[in-house]
Design an enzyme around this catalytic site. Structure first.
Site, PDB file in Angstrom:
ATOM      1  N   GLU A  39       3.362   0.080  -4.415  1.00 14.61           N
ATOM      2  CA  GLU A  39       4.581  -0.491  -3.857  1.00 14.61           C
ATOM      3  C   GLU A  39       4.450  -2.003  -4.008  1.00 14.61           C
ATOM      4  O   GLU A  39       3.456  -2.581  -3.554  1.00 14.61           O
ATOM      5  CB  GLU A  39       4.702  -0.106  -2.377  1.00 14.61           C
ATOM      6  CG  GLU A  39       6.026  -0.535  -1.803  1.00 14.61           C
ATOM      7  CD  GLU A  39       6.211  -0.162  -0.336  1.00 14.61           C
ATOM      8  OE1 GLU A  39       5.374   0.587   0.214  1.00 14.61           O
ATOM      9  OE2 GLU A  39       7.196  -0.642   0.244  1.00 14.61           O
ATOM     10  N   ARG A 263      -9.372   7.972   0.641  1.00 11.66           N
ATOM     11  CA  ARG A 263      -9.186   6.563   0.312  1.00 11.66           C
ATOM     12  C   ARG A 263     -10.494   5.804   0.489  1.00 11.66           C
ATOM     13  O   ARG A 263     -11.398   6.267   1.175  1.00 11.66           O
ATOM     14  CB  ARG A 263      -8.081   5.944   1.166  1.00 11.66           C
ATOM     15  CG  ARG A 263      -8.388   5.881   2.657  1.00 11.66           C
ATOM     16  CD  ARG A 263      -7.354   5.030   3.403  1.00 11.66           C
ATOM     17  NE  ARG A 263      -6.006   5.231   2.908  1.00 11.66           N
ATOM     18  CZ  ARG A 263      -5.202   4.242   2.503  1.00 11.66           C
ATOM     19  NH1 ARG A 263      -5.591   3.001   2.518  1.00 11.66           N
ATOM     20  NH2 ARG A 263      -3.986   4.508   2.090  1.00 11.66           N
ATOM     21  N   LYS A 273      -2.104  -3.760   3.593  1.00  8.85           N
ATOM     22  CA  LYS A 273      -1.400  -4.909   3.019  1.00  8.85           C
ATOM     23  C   LYS A 273      -0.703  -5.720   4.091  1.00  8.85           C
ATOM     24  O   LYS A 273      -0.577  -6.935   3.970  1.00  8.85           O
ATOM     25  CB  LYS A 273      -0.393  -4.425   1.973  1.00  8.85           C
ATOM     26  CG  LYS A 273      -1.062  -4.104   0.645  1.00  8.85           C
ATOM     27  CD  LYS A 273      -0.033  -3.813  -0.415  1.00  8.85           C
ATOM     28  CE  LYS A 273       0.229  -2.326  -0.484  1.00  8.85           C
ATOM     29  NZ  LYS A 273       1.116  -1.939  -1.573  1.00  8.85           N
TER      30      LYS A 273
HETATM   31  P1  ATP Z   1      -1.571  -0.270   2.177  1.00  4.75           P
HETATM   32  O1  ATP Z   1      -1.798   0.749   3.227  1.00  4.75           O
HETATM   33  O2  ATP Z   1      -2.699  -1.221   1.987  1.00  4.75           O
HETATM   34  O3  ATP Z   1      -0.242  -0.956   2.264  1.00  4.75           O
HETATM   35  P2  ATP Z   1      -0.503   1.559   0.318  1.00  4.75           P
HETATM   36  O4  ATP Z   1      -1.121   2.891   0.182  1.00  4.75           O
HETATM   37  O5  ATP Z   1       0.752   1.499   1.062  1.00  4.75           O
HETATM   38  O6  ATP Z   1      -1.580   0.547   0.827  1.00  4.75           O
HETATM   39  P3  ATP Z   1       0.521   1.436  -2.308  1.00  4.75           P
HETATM   40  O7  ATP Z   1       0.956   0.256  -3.075  1.00  4.75           O
HETATM   41  O8  ATP Z   1       1.531   2.415  -1.891  1.00  4.75           O
HETATM   42  O9  ATP Z   1      -0.265   0.886  -1.069  1.00  4.75           O
HETATM   43  O10 ATP Z   1      -0.670   2.161  -3.056  1.00  4.75           O
HETATM   44  C1  ATP Z   1      -0.661   2.466  -4.422  1.00  4.75           C
HETATM   45  C2  ATP Z   1      -1.666   3.533  -4.683  1.00  4.75           C
HETATM   46  O11 ATP Z   1      -2.960   3.085  -4.311  1.00  4.75           O
HETATM   47  C3  ATP Z   1      -1.367   4.777  -3.885  1.00  4.75           C
HETATM   48  O12 ATP Z   1      -1.535   5.900  -4.719  1.00  4.75           O
HETATM   49  C4  ATP Z   1      -2.394   4.750  -2.798  1.00  4.75           C
HETATM   50  O13 ATP Z   1      -2.740   6.032  -2.387  1.00  4.75           O
HETATM   51  C5  ATP Z   1      -3.560   4.026  -3.465  1.00  4.75           C
HETATM   52  N1  ATP Z   1      -4.387   3.371  -2.467  1.00  4.75           N
HETATM   53  C6  ATP Z   1      -4.011   2.457  -1.553  1.00  4.75           C
HETATM   54  N2  ATP Z   1      -5.032   2.111  -0.752  1.00  4.75           N
HETATM   55  C7  ATP Z   1      -6.106   2.808  -1.190  1.00  4.75           C
HETATM   56  C8  ATP Z   1      -7.472   2.909  -0.782  1.00  4.75           C
HETATM   57  N3  ATP Z   1      -7.952   2.207   0.249  1.00  4.75           N
HETATM   58  N4  ATP Z   1      -8.293   3.733  -1.460  1.00  4.75           N
HETATM   59  C9  ATP Z   1      -7.827   4.436  -2.504  1.00  4.75           C
HETATM   60  N5  ATP Z   1      -6.558   4.412  -2.938  1.00  4.75           N
HETATM   61  C10 ATP Z   1      -5.695   3.610  -2.294  1.00  4.75           C
HETATM   62 MG    MG Z   2       2.177   3.261   0.096  1.00  2.00          MG
END
Ligand code: ATP
Ligand code: MG
Length: 556
Positions: A39, A263, A273
């Site tokens: 995102e 994760r 984020k």
């Molecule tokens: P945040 O919680 O930090 O905002 P998010 O999951 O909302 O992270 P996205 O941009 O939606 O962020 O994530 C893109 C991809 O990265 C998704 O497939 C998500 O599952 C993966 N991802 C995000 N954080 C992690 C993590 N700590 N470990 C592994 N994969 C991750």
């Molecule tokens: Mg997300």
């Protein structure tokens, strides 16, 4: 006769690779397509690197492809700045995507599919407020209540949904919901929201839309549109999987499948984020690429290499259950990589002057090894003269037993130079040492001891008559607490910040060799750690960041 050993032992596969191998062997898929779906509401962090390495890694391993898809369904927090940084970081990590997509490119198709679901009697417009919907959703133990609007006719739903799109209704006044089962044991299946009204400008579609699809509706459909075979996401989405499957089944479109892995969690770090944004916005750090940040751009600026991050992700493996990885494993991965690659140099961070009284008033050039781990790196010349700098803490007036560095009357080796013996010190009126006197042994040039005498200590130095000055930034953990997110009532993760995470040293003394260093050049400063030239560094104001120490110094 040649005897071939029968080996049934497979190379170690992670569970995602096992699934993929089975799917390829059974003919379920001829080739695989994965995607990385960030995102664009922030910069990528080390957790994303884990997901990138996994998605791109398995596709590469099995001859497949990986798409980059920006999951830009929430216009409120998203921005083009983030899109650009995400692309830069993925490329820097060493991966290339096959196609670049945006969920927003699918808005029209998603809308048409929503209309199709309405026509099938599988979606309806609800006038309940969010509050009412929440109340009527029930709990895990009790079923929810049907919305009073649930049985609207197909015609009425089509009309209202079209008018939602046309902008006739204010934010929050209506939603489109899937008609599934308000008593479903999985709360996500209790008539989930597909669309909400948001009169908000979108960074790509501008003001074309005032209704936006929810993640659960958009994600699987986007996967399907791209023929994604293995949609890999983190564990918290496993409960969403039935809904992911439901939409695809009802629409009868390409059957993408979702697989969940644990994760990445790192101790002493926050990764959300939202929290990283707060650190930036409220100036707790100097930007997304502050070298203390767990962001990819922060790690890059700190001195991390793409290989060190990829090796780390490989090393920690792919788990099915949540766990916390020790931060030192990330650092060790960097040490291993830089040990092989980094140019060695000598730098003195906290200098004190030493005069070698029996050395002539000329200077000479000594030969120094560029990298003992890499023969091809060769050697360089280092200037040496009568006055040099050494680290203040490499001298002790009253040393404890087994102190092998410089002290009065004891011999010590100057790296690549000579054996010297300290003869005395000069002090100011406050008793602080201002100058150290030594004598050298000309027969020990290059640090050799021709007579075989034992000199246990070797220290680094810099020629006081031929050197450059530079600023050095030393970093400690950004957070004091192992789990910064765990806080007492009334506190926030900010209360766990380490007030001493940055130390700036000015006027450090270094070999002339470093005069032409460029941003992100990497070095081992002998005995001090691995350093990387900062972006702010200029010819007249050279700045180094310490990427990590030579050994793990945290476990002391
Ligand atoms: P945040 O919680 O930090 O905002 P998010 O999951 O909302 O992270 P996205 O941009 O939606 O962020 O994530 C893109 C991809 O990265 C998704 O497939 C998500 O599952 C993966 N991802 C995000 N954080 C992690 C993590 N700590 N470990 C592994 N994969 C991750
Ligand atoms: Mg997300």
């Amino acid at each position: 006769m040649e005897i071939k050993e029968e080996t049934t032992k497979k190379p170690n596969l992670n569970f995602i690779e096992e699934i993929i191998e089975n799917d390829l062997n059974s003919g379920k898929h001829k080739s695989i397509i994965t995607r990385f779906p960030p995102e664009p509401n922030g910069y990528l962090h080390i957790g994303h690197a884990k997901s990138i390495c996994l998605n791109f890694g398995v596709a590469k391993k099995y001859g497949g492809r990986t798409n980059l898809r920006f999951d830009d369904t929430n216009p409120v927090k998203e921005d083009t700045e983030y899109v650009e940084s995400i692309k830069e970081d993925i490329k820097w990590l060493g991966f290339n995507w096959a196609e670049e997509h945006y969920a927003s490119d699918y808005f029209e198709q998603l809308y048409q599919w929503a209309v199709e679901l309405i026509k099938k009697g599988l979606a309806y417009v609800d006038d309940q407020t969010l509050e009412e919907m929440r109340e009527n959703r029930g709990t895990v133990q009790t079923p929810g209540k049907n919305s009073p609007y649930r049985d609207r006719s197909v015609e009425e739903n089509l009309d209202l949904f079209q008018r939602m799109r046309a902008g006739e209704f204010p934010d929050g006044s209506k939603t489109l919901r899937a008609k599934i089962d308000m008593a479903h044991t999985n709360m996500h299946m209790r008539d989930p929201i597909m669309y909400r009204i948001l009169h908000t400008h979108h960074h790509r579609t501008g003001d074309d839309w005032c209704i936006y699809p929810m993640y659960d509706y958009a994600h699987g459909e986007s996967d399907s549109l791209e023929n994604i075979t293995h949609s890999i996401c983190t564990l918290e989405f496993d409960i969403h999987r039935p809904l992911y499957d439901w939409f695809i089944q009802q629409l009868d479109i390409f059957p993408s499948h979702q697989y969940e892995f644990a994760r990445l969690n790192l101790n002493y770090t926050v990764m959300s984020k939202r929290k990283l944004l707060q650190l930036v916005k409220e100036n707790y750090v100097c930007g997304w690429d502050d070298p203390r940040m767990p962001t990819i751009c922060g790690l890059r600026r700190r001195g991390y290499t793409p290989e060190s991050i990829r090796n780390f992700c490989e090393d920690i493996g792919v788990a099915k259950r949540d766990n916390v990885i020790d931060y030192t494993r990330l650092e060790n991965s960097l040490r291993d990589d830089l040990n092989k690659k980094a140019q060695r140099v000598m730098a003195v961070l906290d200098p004190i002057k030493v005069v070698i009284d029996n050395y002539p008033d000329t200077s000479e050039e000594l030969e120094a090894v560029n990298n003992p781990e890499d023969e091809t790196a060769g050697t360089r010349k280092v200037s040496f003269s009568k006055t040099i700098f050494i680290e203040r803490d490499d001298f002790m007036e009253n040393p404890p037993k087994k102190y092998f560095r410089m002290t009065v009357g004891q011999e010590v080796r100057l790296r690549y130079a000579y054996i010297v013996k300290c003869t005395g010190v000069e002090k100011d009126e406050n008793g602080n040492i201002t100058l150290i006197h030594c004598e050298y042994d000309p027969a020990t040039r290059g640090g050799n001891t021709p007579d075989g005498r034992k000199v246990k200590g070797t220290i680094h130095w810099v020629d006081a008559n031929n050197h450059i000055e530079a600023e050095v930034r030393l970093f400690d953990r950004l957070f004091q607490s192992e789990s910064p997110d765990k806080v007492e009532e009334g506190q926030t993760f900010l209360d766990n910040l380490n007030p001493d995470s940055l130390k700036v040293l000015k006027n450090c003394k270094m070999e002339k060799f470093l005069a032409n260093t460029k941003a992100l050049d990497k070095y081992q400063f002998e005995r001090l750690g691995y350093f990387s030239t900062d972006y702010d560094s200029t010819e007249n104001n050279i700045i180094f960041n310490r990427a990590c120490t030579l050994k793990d110094s945290w476990n002391k």
